[in-house]
Design an enzyme around this catalytic site. Structure first.
Site, PDB file in Angstrom:
ATOM      1  N   CYS A  61      -6.762  15.097 -10.489  1.00  0.00           N
ATOM      2  CA  CYS A  61      -6.049  14.035 -11.219  1.00  0.00           C
ATOM      3  C   CYS A  61      -6.902  13.515 -12.373  1.00  0.00           C
ATOM      4  O   CYS A  61      -8.111  13.315 -12.218  1.00  0.00           O
ATOM      5  CB  CYS A  61      -5.752  12.892 -10.246  1.00  0.00           C
ATOM      6  SG  CYS A  61      -5.002  11.457 -11.008  1.00  0.00           S
ATOM      7  N   CYS A  67      -9.384   5.250 -11.169  1.00  0.00           N
ATOM      8  CA  CYS A  67      -8.425   4.739 -10.174  1.00  0.00           C
ATOM      9  C   CYS A  67      -9.133   4.592  -8.824  1.00  0.00           C
ATOM     10  O   CYS A  67      -9.956   5.425  -8.456  1.00  0.00           O
ATOM     11  CB  CYS A  67      -7.273   5.732 -10.047  1.00  0.00           C
ATOM     12  SG  CYS A  67      -6.133   5.356  -8.715  1.00  0.00           S
ATOM     13  N   CYS A  70      -8.542   7.389  -4.827  1.00  0.00           N
ATOM     14  CA  CYS A  70      -9.223   8.551  -4.245  1.00  0.00           C
ATOM     15  C   CYS A  70     -10.716   8.468  -4.512  1.00  0.00           C
ATOM     16  O   CYS A  70     -11.135   8.041  -5.580  1.00  0.00           O
ATOM     17  CB  CYS A  70      -8.711   9.846  -4.886  1.00  0.00           C
ATOM     18  SG  CYS A  70      -6.984  10.191  -4.551  1.00  0.00           S
ATOM     19  N   CYS A 144      -0.087  11.109 -10.168  1.00  0.00           N
ATOM     20  CA  CYS A 144      -0.798  10.809  -8.924  1.00  0.00           C
ATOM     21  C   CYS A 144      -0.533  11.973  -7.976  1.00  0.00           C
ATOM     22  O   CYS A 144       0.493  12.000  -7.288  1.00  0.00           O
ATOM     23  CB  CYS A 144      -0.316   9.491  -8.306  1.00  0.00           C
ATOM     24  SG  CYS A 144      -1.083   9.173  -6.703  1.00  0.00           S
ATOM     25  N   PHE A 271       1.814  -0.728  20.957  1.00  0.00           N
ATOM     26  CA  PHE A 271       1.743  -0.826  19.490  1.00  0.00           C
ATOM     27  C   PHE A 271       2.755   0.167  18.905  1.00  0.00           C
ATOM     28  O   PHE A 271       2.410   1.065  18.129  1.00  0.00           O
ATOM     29  CB  PHE A 271       0.323  -0.562  18.982  1.00  0.00           C
ATOM     30  CG  PHE A 271      -0.723  -1.442  19.610  1.00  0.00           C
ATOM     31  CD1 PHE A 271      -0.993  -2.699  19.086  1.00  0.00           C
ATOM     32  CD2 PHE A 271      -1.429  -1.038  20.732  1.00  0.00           C
ATOM     33  CE1 PHE A 271      -1.945  -3.529  19.671  1.00  0.00           C
ATOM     34  CE2 PHE A 271      -2.390  -1.853  21.326  1.00  0.00           C
ATOM     35  CZ  PHE A 271      -2.646  -3.100  20.794  1.00  0.00           C
ATOM     36  N   GLU A 291       5.378  -4.034  21.009  1.00  0.00           N
ATOM     37  CA  GLU A 291       4.932  -4.172  19.628  1.00  0.00           C
ATOM     38  C   GLU A 291       4.889  -5.668  19.304  1.00  0.00           C
ATOM     39  O   GLU A 291       5.710  -6.442  19.808  1.00  0.00           O
ATOM     40  CB  GLU A 291       5.933  -3.402  18.734  1.00  0.00           C
ATOM     41  CG  GLU A 291       6.026  -3.804  17.281  1.00  0.00           C
ATOM     42  CD  GLU A 291       4.737  -3.573  16.484  1.00  0.00           C
ATOM     43  OE1 GLU A 291       4.100  -2.524  16.624  1.00  0.00           O
ATOM     44  OE2 GLU A 291       4.383  -4.493  15.718  1.00  0.00           O
ATOM     45  N   CYS A 365      -6.742   5.087  13.909  1.00  0.00           N
ATOM     46  CA  CYS A 365      -7.085   5.268  12.490  1.00  0.00           C
ATOM     47  C   CYS A 365      -8.492   4.743  12.220  1.00  0.00           C
ATOM     48  O   CYS A 365      -8.845   4.513  11.067  1.00  0.00           O
ATOM     49  CB  CYS A 365      -6.057   4.564  11.600  1.00  0.00           C
ATOM     50  SG  CYS A 365      -5.924   2.803  11.940  1.00  0.00           S
TER      51      CYS A 365
HETATM   52  C1  LIG Z   1      -1.159   1.809  13.539  1.00  0.00           C
HETATM   53  S1  LIG Z   1       0.353   0.929  13.682  1.00  0.00           S
HETATM   54  C2  LIG Z   1       1.235   2.038  14.716  1.00  0.00           C
HETATM   55  C3  LIG Z   1       2.713   1.838  14.792  1.00  0.00           C
HETATM   56  C4  LIG Z   1       3.506   2.987  15.403  1.00  0.00           C
HETATM   57  N1  LIG Z   1       2.907   3.491  16.624  1.00  0.00           N
HETATM   58  C5  LIG Z   1       3.711   4.095  14.404  1.00  0.00           C
HETATM   59  O1  LIG Z   1       3.106   5.156  14.544  1.00  0.00           O
HETATM   60  O2  LIG Z   1       4.499   3.922  13.453  1.00  0.00           O
HETATM   61  C6  LIG Z   1      -0.122  -0.398  14.705  1.00  0.00           C
HETATM   62  C7  LIG Z   1       0.978  -1.309  15.121  1.00  0.00           C
HETATM   63  O3  LIG Z   1       0.405  -2.356  15.900  1.00  0.00           O
HETATM   64  C8  LIG Z   1       1.105  -3.552  15.644  1.00  0.00           C
HETATM   65  N2  LIG Z   1       0.223  -4.657  16.040  1.00  0.00           N
HETATM   66  C9  LIG Z   1      -0.820  -5.182  15.357  1.00  0.00           C
HETATM   67  N3  LIG Z   1      -1.409  -6.154  16.071  1.00  0.00           N
HETATM   68  C10 LIG Z   1      -0.726  -6.256  17.238  1.00  0.00           C
HETATM   69  C11 LIG Z   1      -0.863  -7.070  18.399  1.00  0.00           C
HETATM   70  N4  LIG Z   1      -1.822  -7.982  18.478  1.00  0.00           N
HETATM   71  N5  LIG Z   1       0.005  -6.894  19.405  1.00  0.00           N
HETATM   72  C12 LIG Z   1       0.969  -5.956  19.336  1.00  0.00           C
HETATM   73  N6  LIG Z   1       1.157  -5.162  18.264  1.00  0.00           N
HETATM   74  C13 LIG Z   1       0.317  -5.304  17.232  1.00  0.00           C
HETATM   75  C14 LIG Z   1       1.428  -3.486  14.172  1.00  0.00           C
HETATM   76  O4  LIG Z   1       2.536  -4.313  13.853  1.00  0.00           O
HETATM   77  C15 LIG Z   1       1.734  -1.989  13.988  1.00  0.00           C
HETATM   78  O5  LIG Z   1       3.095  -1.740  14.136  1.00  0.00           O
END
Ligand SMILES: C[S@@+](CC[C@H](N)C(=O)[O-])C[C@H]1O[C@@H](n2cnc3c(N)ncnc32)[C@H](O)[C@@H]1O
Length: 407
Positions: A61, A67, A70, A144, A271, A291, A365
Site C-alpha cells: 500500500c 497510515c 498496518c 487500502c 461471551f 453475553e 485475541c
Molecule cells: C471477542 S468478543 C466475542 C463475541 C462472539 N463470541 C463472536 O465471536 O462474535 C467478546 C464479547 O464479550 C462481550 N463482553 C465483554 N465484557 C463482558 C462481560 N463482562 N460479560 C459478558 N460479556 C462481555 C463483548 O460484548 C463481546 O461480545
C-alpha cells in the site's frame, strides 16, 4: 550516525536491537538487517536499511508507514506468521505450557469487513482516512489493500457526511461493516441534524448502498436490515457491534470450534456476542449463550427465533466478570465455548476449573491473558491439546487463536 543489526521483532512489530543498555526500537526493520540511524529516546526514528534481508518485501500500500493501520507490510508472510506463532509460544512458555501448534490459517488481502475511518470538514471539502501512526492526524487514503472493497466504496458518502454533518473542528468516527454487498455504518461525534439534513443523509445512504446509518445515538436511515449470516440464521447486529474481522477467519474459527466440541449435545457459549458460535452450534446441539451486551443477546435471540428448526438456545444477558457462570450451572454440559475480550476471563475460568466439563474451545485475541487463563485450567486437571492461530489481522500485530482443552 551509528550502525546496528536488528535482533528481533518486538510486540508491536518494530525491529528491536538488544544492547547492554537496553532495547533500541527501529520501526519498519527486520531481524538480521543492518541499519544506520541516530538514536533518540531509545528509538531509531528513520532507520536507513544498509543491508536488507531476503524476507523484506515491497509494501502493498502506498500509505504504509504514514497510515497507522498496518505495521508489517515490509515483511514476508512467513516472517509474520512465524513471529505470531512465536509470540504466542513465548506467552505460554512463561506459564510452563508447551502445546502443539497447528499450521497458521491466514486471511487474505481485501477481506477485512470492518474498519473505523476518521473524517473531518476542511476548507475545500472533507478529509477521509485513517489515523496516522500514534497520532491524531488523519491520513487521507486512496487505497487500502487489507479492506474489502465494499468498505472503501462508502468513502464518498463519508466525505459528504463530514461536509454536512460535522462541526468546525470535530473529527467524525465512522465505523463501517460490510453487510452482503452493502454497508452498515455508525458515526459518532456528528453535530445535531435538522429534519432536512436527515432526509438528505437518507438519500446519500441510498446512493452509496448504506443499509443503516446510526448518527450519534440514533438510527437516522435504514432501508433493508443489515443482516449477517450466522449458521442458518440471519442476525441483525446492533449498530457497531463486535463481529469477527474477516468472513473467512470467522468461518475457520467456527469450523475449529465445531471440531473441538465434537458430538457434544449440550454446550455453553460464554461471551457469545450476536451468536457467531452459538447459532452454528445450534444446528446440532442445545446452547446456553451468555453475553454482557443486552442488545447483542436480543439480536442473537431474534435471529434464532426467525430461523426456526434449530436446537434450543437459551440466551442470557450477564456480566461474566462480576457474575461468572458457577460450577453447578455447568452440570449436564458437555462442552464450553469461551471467547472473552482482550482482558481474558480470569473470574469465569476459575469457576470453569471447579466444574467438570470434558471439552473447552477457547477463542482468544490476546496471547498474554490467554496464557494466564490457560494455566488456571491446566493447574486444575485440563490438558491444553493444541493451539490454532487464525490470523484475521494481515500486516498487523493482532493475534486470534483457538485452543482445545480436554480432561
Ligand atoms: C471477542 S468478543 C466475542 C463475541 C462472539 N463470541 C463472536 O465471536 O462474535 C467478546 C464479547 O464479550 C462481550 N463482553 C465483554 N465484557 C463482558 C462481560 N463482562 N460479560 C459478558 N460479556 C462481555 C463483548 O460484548 C463481546 O461480545
Amino acid at each position: 550516525m551509528s550502525e546496528y543489526i536488528v535482533d528481533r521483532l518486538g510486540q508491536l512489530g518494530d525491529g528491536i536491537i538488544d544492547t547492554p543498555n537496553g532495547e533500541i526500537f527501529a520501526p519498519f526493520t527486520l531481524p538480521g538487517e543492518h541499519i544506520e540511524g541516530n538514536v533518540e529516546n531509545g528509538r531509531v526514528n528513520s532507520p536507513k536499511i544498509i543491508k536488507p534481508v531476503s524476507d523484506r518485501v515491497k509494501p502493498a500500500c502506498k500509505h504504509f508507514k504514514s497510515c497507522g493501520g498496518c505495521s508489517l507490510q515490509h515483511a514476508s508472510d512467513t516472517v509474520i506468521s512465524d513471529w505470531k506463532i512465536r509470540k504466542t509460544q513465548d506467552a505460554l512458555s512463561q506459564v510452563n505450557l508447551h502445546p502443539e501448534f497447528r499450521p497458521i490459517i491466514n486471511s487474505k488481502a481485501g477481506s477485512r469487513r470492518r474498519a473505523t475511518f476518521a473524517a473531518k470538514r476542511t476548507k475545500k471539502g472533507a478529509l477521509v482516512g485513517f489515523h496516522g501512526r500514534a497520532s491524531d492526524v488523519i491520513i487521507e487514503i486512496s487505497e487500502c489493500p487489507i479492506s474489502d472493497p465494499i468498505l472503501l466504496s462508502g468513502m464518498p458518502a463519508f466525505s459528504q457526511f463530514a461536509i454536512l454533518g460535522s462541526s468546525r473542528k470535530a473529527v467524525l468516527r465512522i465505523s463501517a461493516t460490510v453487510s452482503g454487498n452493502s454497508l452498515d455504518v455508525k458515526i459518532d461525534n456528528g453535530k445535531k441534524l435538522s429534519a432536512t439534513e436527515i432526509s438528505k443523509f437518507a438519500q446519500i445512504c441510498n446512493q452509496f448502498k448504506i443499509l443503516r446509518l446510526m448518527w450519534n445515538d440514533d438510527v437516522i436511515a435504514q432501508s433493508n436490515p443489515p443482516s449477517q449470516k450466522m449458521g442458518l440464521a440471519d442476525v441483525i447486529p446492533p449498530s457497531g457491534a463486535f463481529l469477527q474481522a474477516t468472513k473467512s477467519g470467522e468461518a475457520a474459527l467456527i469450523k475449529t470450534v465445531l471440531e473441538i466440541i465434537g458430538p457434544s449435545k449440550r454446550v455453553v457459549d460464554l461471551f457469545a456476542g450476536c451468536g457467531t458460535f452459538a447459532l452454528p452450534i445450534s444446528s446440532k446441539a442445545t446452547v446456553h449463550a451468555l453475553e454482557g451486551d443486552v442488545n447483542m443477546i436480543a439480536a442473537l435471540d431474534s435471529g434464532w427465533r426467525a430461523a426456526g428448526g434449530l436446537h434450543d438456545i437459551k440466551s442470557e444477558t450477564r456480566d461474566l466478570f462480576r457474575r461468572p457462570l458457577m460450577p453447578d450451572e455447568f452440570k449436564k454440559i458437555d462442552a464450553i465455548v469461551i471467547d472473552p475480550p482482550r482482558a481474558g476471563a480470569v473470574s469465569q475460568v476459575v469457576e470453569i476449573a471447579k466444574a467438570n466439563v470434558g471439552r473447552i474451545a477457547f477463542v482468544s485475541c490476546n496471547p498474554a491473558t490467554f496464557a494466564r487463563d490457560a494455566s488456571i485450567l491446566c493447574n486444575n486437571g485440563y490438558n491444553l491439546d493444541w493451539v490454532q492461530i487464525i490470523d484475521q489481522f494481515l500486516w498487523n500485530p493482532h493475534i486470534e487463536l483457538v485452543a482445545q482443552f480436554t480432561k
